[in-house]
Write a protein that holds these residues in place. Structure first.
Motif, mmCIF file in Angstrom:
data_model
loop_
_atom_site.group_PDB
_atom_site.id
_atom_site.type_symbol
_atom_site.label_atom_id
_atom_site.label_comp_id
_atom_site.label_asym_id
_atom_site.label_seq_id
_atom_site.Cartn_x
_atom_site.Cartn_y
_atom_site.Cartn_z
ATOM 1 N N GLY A 62 0.796 -1.229 0.000
ATOM 2 C CA GLY A 62 0.000 0.000 0.000
ATOM 3 C C GLY A 62 0.821 1.266 0.000
ATOM 4 N N VAL A 63 2.130 1.157 0.270
ATOM 5 C CA VAL A 63 2.998 2.329 0.321
ATOM 6 C C VAL A 63 3.791 2.436 -0.976
ATOM 7 C CG1 VAL A 63 4.917 3.451 1.509
ATOM 8 C CG2 VAL A 63 3.188 2.196 2.827
ATOM 9 N N THR A 64 3.781 3.598 -1.580
ATOM 10 C CA THR A 64 4.599 3.866 -2.762
ATOM 11 C C THR A 64 5.407 5.141 -2.517
ATOM 12 O OG1 THR A 64 2.807 5.097 -3.827
ATOM 13 C CG2 THR A 64 2.986 2.756 -4.353
ATOM 14 N N VAL A 65 6.598 5.181 -3.091
ATOM 15 C CA VAL A 65 7.475 6.345 -2.956
ATOM 16 C C VAL A 65 7.997 6.712 -4.336
ATOM 17 C CG1 VAL A 65 9.587 7.278 -1.924
ATOM 18 C CG2 VAL A 65 8.183 5.660 -0.630
ATOM 19 N N ARG A 66 8.000 7.989 -4.634
ATOM 20 C CA ARG A 66 8.534 8.465 -5.914
ATOM 21 C C ARG A 66 9.117 9.852 -5.727
ATOM 22 N NH1 ARG A 66 4.958 12.219 -7.489
ATOM 23 N NH2 ARG A 66 2.765 11.994 -6.889
ATOM 24 N N PRO A 98 17.265 23.443 -6.597
ATOM 25 C CA PRO A 98 17.650 22.367 -5.685
ATOM 26 C C PRO A 98 17.711 21.037 -6.419
ATOM 27 C CG PRO A 98 15.329 22.872 -5.409
ATOM 28 C CD PRO A 98 15.874 23.877 -6.389
ATOM 29 N N ALA A 99 18.262 20.038 -5.779
ATOM 30 C CA ALA A 99 18.322 18.700 -6.372
ATOM 31 C C ALA A 99 16.951 18.036 -6.170
ATOM 32 C CB ALA A 99 19.428 17.883 -5.725
ATOM 33 N N TRP A 100 16.019 18.380 -7.051
ATOM 34 C CA TRP A 100 14.651 17.890 -6.876
ATOM 35 C C TRP A 100 14.576 16.371 -6.887
ATOM 36 C CZ3 TRP A 100 11.328 21.121 -4.995
ATOM 37 C CH2 TRP A 100 11.316 22.472 -5.356
ATOM 38 N N ASP A 101 15.527 15.711 -7.567
ATOM 39 C CA ASP A 101 15.470 14.255 -7.616
ATOM 40 C C ASP A 101 15.798 13.627 -6.262
ATOM 41 O OD1 ASP A 101 18.133 15.073 -7.834
ATOM 42 O OD2 ASP A 101 18.716 13.270 -8.922
ATOM 43 N N GLU A 102 16.187 14.461 -5.264
ATOM 44 C CA GLU A 102 16.431 13.973 -3.909
ATOM 45 C C GLU A 102 15.284 14.346 -2.956
ATOM 46 O OE1 GLU A 102 20.249 15.292 -2.558
ATOM 47 O OE2 GLU A 102 21.292 14.574 -4.359
ATOM 48 N N TRP A 103 14.191 14.843 -3.508
ATOM 49 C CA TRP A 103 12.978 15.114 -2.738
ATOM 50 C C TRP A 103 11.969 14.012 -3.090
ATOM 51 C CZ3 TRP A 103 11.307 20.643 -1.393
ATOM 52 C CH2 TRP A 103 12.424 21.476 -1.215
ATOM 53 N N PHE A 104 11.314 13.472 -2.081
ATOM 54 C CA PHE A 104 10.435 12.327 -2.321
ATOM 55 C C PHE A 104 9.065 12.536 -1.678
ATOM 56 C CE2 PHE A 104 14.733 10.710 -2.665
ATOM 57 C CZ PHE A 104 14.667 9.926 -3.809
ATOM 58 N N LEU A 105 8.064 11.933 -2.334
ATOM 59 C CA LEU A 105 6.691 11.923 -1.836
ATOM 60 C C LEU A 105 6.255 10.480 -1.669
ATOM 61 C CD1 LEU A 105 3.948 13.472 -1.296
ATOM 62 C CD2 LEU A 105 3.445 13.045 -3.716
ATOM 63 N N ALA A 106 5.699 10.157 -0.500
ATOM 64 C CA ALA A 106 5.176 8.813 -0.242
ATOM 65 C C ALA A 106 3.645 8.872 -0.221
ATOM 66 C CB ALA A 106 5.693 8.277 1.083
ATOM 67 N N GLU A 107 3.043 7.852 -0.775
ATOM 68 C CA GLU A 107 1.585 7.723 -0.747
ATOM 69 C C GLU A 107 1.203 6.425 -0.056
ATOM 70 O OE1 GLU A 107 0.531 10.147 -4.874
ATOM 71 O OE2 GLU A 107 0.557 7.948 -4.880
ATOM 72 N N VAL A 108 0.065 6.436 0.598
ATOM 73 C CA VAL A 108 -0.522 5.233 1.176
ATOM 74 C C VAL A 108 -1.891 5.048 0.537
ATOM 75 C CG1 VAL A 108 -1.394 4.124 3.259
ATOM 76 C CG2 VAL A 108 0.721 5.462 3.357
ATOM 77 N N ASP A 109 -2.037 3.936 -0.156
ATOM 78 C CA ASP A 109 -3.279 3.662 -0.882
ATOM 79 C C ASP A 109 -3.653 4.819 -1.802
ATOM 80 O OD1 ASP A 109 -3.478 1.201 0.449
ATOM 81 O OD2 ASP A 109 -4.558 2.118 2.118
ATOM 82 N N GLY A 110 -2.627 5.393 -2.431
ATOM 83 C CA GLY A 110 -2.858 6.429 -3.426
ATOM 84 C C GLY A 110 -3.005 7.836 -2.879
ATOM 85 N N GLN A 111 -2.924 8.017 -1.561
ATOM 86 C CA GLN A 111 -3.087 9.341 -0.964
ATOM 87 C C GLN A 111 -1.761 9.821 -0.382
ATOM 88 O OE1 GLN A 111 -5.956 11.152 -1.216
ATOM 89 N NE2 GLN A 111 -6.548 9.416 -2.520
ATOM 90 N N PRO A 112 -1.380 11.081 -0.618
ATOM 91 C CA PRO A 112 -0.119 11.603 -0.066
ATOM 92 C C PRO A 112 -0.065 11.429 1.450
ATOM 93 C CG PRO A 112 -1.019 13.139 -1.680
ATOM 94 C CD PRO A 112 -2.079 12.084 -1.449
#
Length: 320
Positions: A168-172, A215-229
């Motif tokens: 259920g957890v995704t990170v990008r 900034p190094a945006w590729d080093e900033w991450f967002l995690a979602e749980v069941d599709g929600q931030p």
């Protein structure tokens, strides 16, 4: 409190940046074991919002004319508490640290009056080797308020691909061109830190303006749980001179904690740092934060390496 005979205090100029940097490097090496500032950091401090170097900063020269100390006020938001840094060459300038502190406290009193306040809170840090400085802060009326813990781990052997997150957890990586996603990042950051005693909220527009242009945006991450931030991680380049990745912010919404979101974000950041050839990763922990997840950080291999104590004083406004 006056300076020793033959010593002189004056306001800094742009031409002083190299000499100031030499003082800061000597002070940092004594306090933490390595230089932690560069010339751009000095220039940035002298030109930061709510700082007037002609009123808020001092340098001191010894009888030989050598610059041996630098004091600067910091308050990026222009609200809340002030921060005072007094850097001295430990071999040549230790005797002027307390007099410079007294001058800066007078300036804080003046700034409080200018803002129509009856008093302002000021904070100063002290590292373990700085026993004399901690004693001088105490003598000036400061009291210990909290401790920051630095944690670090080697990235040797860390794979370039992060382990799979929990179900259920995704990170990008964050999409910096997506305004709605940037607002989600800020909302999660703001919500997650609301239960931290010292947190001073900053609105989205001001927060966005404080992010440097590239900034190094590729080093900033967002995690979602069941599709929600649900969580965010922001990196910083403040430790690149040591070839170290640095986690500046890790924030998870209260309702999504203890679900593996924080560890998943950290593992993705570690993998990105490995991909870029970084040798280690570090972060700082406010031990007064009721959600400070030391067990989480230890679970991903981070270990305590040093600490910084913060001291605080309430300064009455000038004329009060």
């Amino acid at each position: 409190m006056t300076l020793p005979a033959g010593w002189h205090a004056r306001r800094p100029t742009p031409d002083d940046v190299p000499a100031i940097l030499a003082v800061v490097h000597a002070a940092d090496t004594f306090a933490i074991g390595y230089p932690d500032f560069d010339a751009e950091d000095v220039r940035g401090a002298l030109t930061a919002p709510n700082v007037d170097p002609d009123r808020d900063s001092w340098v001191v020269t010894d009888p030989d004319g050598t610059l041996v100390a630098w004091a600067i006020l910091q308050n990026e938001t222009g609200t809340g508490r002030e921060f005072v840094d007094v850097f001295v060459d430990p071999d040549r300038g230790a005797s002027v640290r307390a007099p410079l502190l007294a001058r800066q406290l007078d300036r804080v009193a003046g700034r409080a009056a200018e803002r129509g306040l009856s008093a302002m809170t000021v904070r100063c840090p002290a590292c373990p080797p700085e026993r004399r400085w901690a004693a001088e802060l105490t003598d000036a009326g400061f009291g210990f308020v909290k401790r920051y813990q630095l944690m670090r781990r080697s990235l040797a052997g860390v794979p370039g691909e992060p382990p799979a997150p929990p179900p259920g957890v995704t990170v990008r990586p964050l999409r910096p061109g997506d305004e709605a996603e940037l607002r989600d990042f800020h909302r999660i950051y703001d919500t997650a830190f609301r239960d931290t005693p010292d947190y001073e909220p900053v609105g989205y527009d001001r927060w966005r303006a404080r992010i440097k242009s590239d900034p190094a945006w590729d080093e900033w991450f967002l995690a979602e749980v069941d599709g929600q931030p649900a969580g965010v991680l922001q990196s910083s380049d403040q430790a690149l001179d040591r070839n170290e990745g640095w986690v500046r912010v890790l924030a998870v919404l209260p309702g999504q904690r203890r679900r593996g979101v924080g560890a998943a974000l950290l593992n993705h950041a570690f993998a990105r740092y490995v991909e870029k050839g970084r040798e280690s990763v570090g972060l700082g922990v406010d031990l007064a934060n009721p959600t400070a997840p030391l067990s989480l950080y230890r679970s991903v291999g981070l270990r305590e390496v040093r600490w910084v104590d913060m001291y605080e004083l309430v300064v009455p406004a000038a004329g009060v």
